[in-house]
Design a protein around this motif. Structure first.
Motif, PDB file in Angstrom:
ATOM      1  N   THR A 118       3.319  12.244  -2.788  1.00  0.00           N
ATOM      2  CA  THR A 118       4.162  10.787  -2.529  1.00  0.00           C
ATOM      3  C   THR A 118       3.082   9.686  -2.703  1.00  0.00           C
ATOM      4  O   THR A 118       3.298   8.736  -3.493  1.00  0.00           O
ATOM      5  CB  THR A 118       4.741  10.744  -1.069  1.00  0.00           C
ATOM      6  OG1 THR A 118       5.698  12.012  -1.243  1.00  0.00           O
ATOM      7  CG2 THR A 118       5.234   9.340  -0.890  1.00  0.00           C
ATOM      8  N   VAL A 119       2.168   9.924  -2.009  1.00  0.00           N
ATOM      9  CA  VAL A 119       0.755   8.998  -2.107  1.00  0.00           C
ATOM     10  C   VAL A 119       0.701   8.621  -3.581  1.00  0.00           C
ATOM     11  O   VAL A 119       0.541   7.441  -4.295  1.00  0.00           O
ATOM     12  CB  VAL A 119      -0.287   8.959  -1.489  1.00  0.00           C
ATOM     13  CG1 VAL A 119      -1.476   8.007  -1.527  1.00  0.00           C
ATOM     14  CG2 VAL A 119       0.122   8.904   0.138  1.00  0.00           C
ATOM     15  N   GLU A 120       0.288   9.449  -4.406  1.00  0.00           N
ATOM     16  CA  GLU A 120      -0.198   9.757  -5.631  1.00  0.00           C
ATOM     17  C   GLU A 120       0.954   9.152  -6.562  1.00  0.00           C
ATOM     18  O   GLU A 120       0.697   8.204  -7.551  1.00  0.00           O
ATOM     19  CB  GLU A 120      -0.458  11.092  -6.221  1.00  0.00           C
ATOM     20  CG  GLU A 120      -1.057  11.173  -7.669  1.00  0.00           C
ATOM     21  CD  GLU A 120      -1.380  12.573  -8.167  1.00  0.00           C
ATOM     22  OE1 GLU A 120      -1.816  12.778  -9.035  1.00  0.00           O
ATOM     23  OE2 GLU A 120      -0.992  13.717  -7.260  1.00  0.00           O
ATOM     24  N   ALA A 121       2.108   9.555  -6.224  1.00  0.00           N
ATOM     25  CA  ALA A 121       3.324   9.101  -7.189  1.00  0.00           C
ATOM     26  C   ALA A 121       3.337   7.555  -6.875  1.00  0.00           C
ATOM     27  O   ALA A 121       3.781   6.522  -7.901  1.00  0.00           O
ATOM     28  CB  ALA A 121       4.743   9.748  -6.820  1.00  0.00           C
ATOM     29  N   LEU A 122       3.275   7.108  -5.649  1.00  0.00           N
ATOM     30  CA  LEU A 122       3.331   5.543  -5.484  1.00  0.00           C
ATOM     31  C   LEU A 122       2.356   4.868  -6.338  1.00  0.00           C
ATOM     32  O   LEU A 122       2.567   3.836  -6.921  1.00  0.00           O
ATOM     33  CB  LEU A 122       3.284   5.458  -4.046  1.00  0.00           C
ATOM     34  CG  LEU A 122       4.808   5.542  -3.220  1.00  0.00           C
ATOM     35  CD1 LEU A 122       4.115   5.738  -1.464  1.00  0.00           C
ATOM     36  CD2 LEU A 122       5.575   4.582  -3.383  1.00  0.00           C
ATOM     37  N   GLU A 123       1.008   5.430  -5.993  1.00  0.00           N
ATOM     38  CA  GLU A 123       0.029   4.665  -6.888  1.00  0.00           C
ATOM     39  C   GLU A 123       0.041   4.876  -8.406  1.00  0.00           C
ATOM     40  O   GLU A 123      -0.583   3.836  -8.802  1.00  0.00           O
ATOM     41  CB  GLU A 123      -1.297   5.208  -6.275  1.00  0.00           C
ATOM     42  CG  GLU A 123      -1.767   4.862  -4.860  1.00  0.00           C
ATOM     43  CD  GLU A 123      -3.161   5.355  -4.524  1.00  0.00           C
ATOM     44  OE1 GLU A 123      -4.093   5.635  -5.210  1.00  0.00           O
ATOM     45  OE2 GLU A 123      -3.540   5.204  -3.344  1.00  0.00           O
ATOM     46  N   ASP A 124       0.401   5.747  -8.771  1.00  0.00           N
ATOM     47  CA  ASP A 124       0.761   5.855 -10.230  1.00  0.00           C
ATOM     48  C   ASP A 124       1.889   5.146 -10.920  1.00  0.00           C
ATOM     49  O   ASP A 124       2.149   5.007 -11.816  1.00  0.00           O
ATOM     50  CB  ASP A 124       0.917   7.254 -10.587  1.00  0.00           C
ATOM     51  CG  ASP A 124      -0.407   8.165 -10.482  1.00  0.00           C
ATOM     52  OD1 ASP A 124      -1.490   7.639 -10.369  1.00  0.00           O
ATOM     53  OD2 ASP A 124      -0.436   9.302 -10.662  1.00  0.00           O
TER      54      ASP A 124
END
Length: 123
Positions: free
Chosen positions: A85-91
């Motif tokens: 989730t953190v990765e998808a948000l940041e990307d």
């Protein structure tokens, strides 16, 4: 196009000599011209409102995470999120729903308070 070989000092001097003319040309470009050129660039189209919102949300998450010196996995673990989730948000691949957005804003505003609340709920 010919390749010109020069020292760093020569390159910097050439850039300084060119700078006033370049600045004047850039200053003369209107907002309308910038917008027109952006729309004509098929390889780099302007962002949609949703893409922009995802990018802004991702930047907010990254800045909050970096403020505390955390990796994505550490940030996720600390705030009970998945690393994905953190990765998808940041990307910019994920636009947070209103509940997640409110949670992220709380983390931005008072990370210690959020951690205390999470710890109190785990007891």
């Amino acid at each position: 196009m010919a390749i010109a070989r020069m020292t760093l000092d020569e390159a910097l001097a050439a850039a300084r000599d060119e700078a006033p003319g370049r600045r004047a040309r850039l200053a003369a470009v209107t907002d309308e011209e910038i917008e027109r050129r952006a729309h004509e660039d098929d390889e780099n189209p302007p962002w949609t409102d949703e893409e922009l919102a995802r990018g802004v949300a991702g930047r907010r998450v990254r800045l909050a995470r970096e403020r505390d010196g955390l990796s994505q996995a550490e940030f996720a673990r600390r705030y009970c999120l998945t690393r994905e989730t953190v990765e998808a948000l940041e990307d910019g691949a994920l636009l947070p729903d209103p509940a997640l957005d409110a949670y992220l804003r709380a983390i931005e505003a008072d990370p210690d308070g959020v951690r205390r609340s999470l710890a109190a709920g785990a007891r």
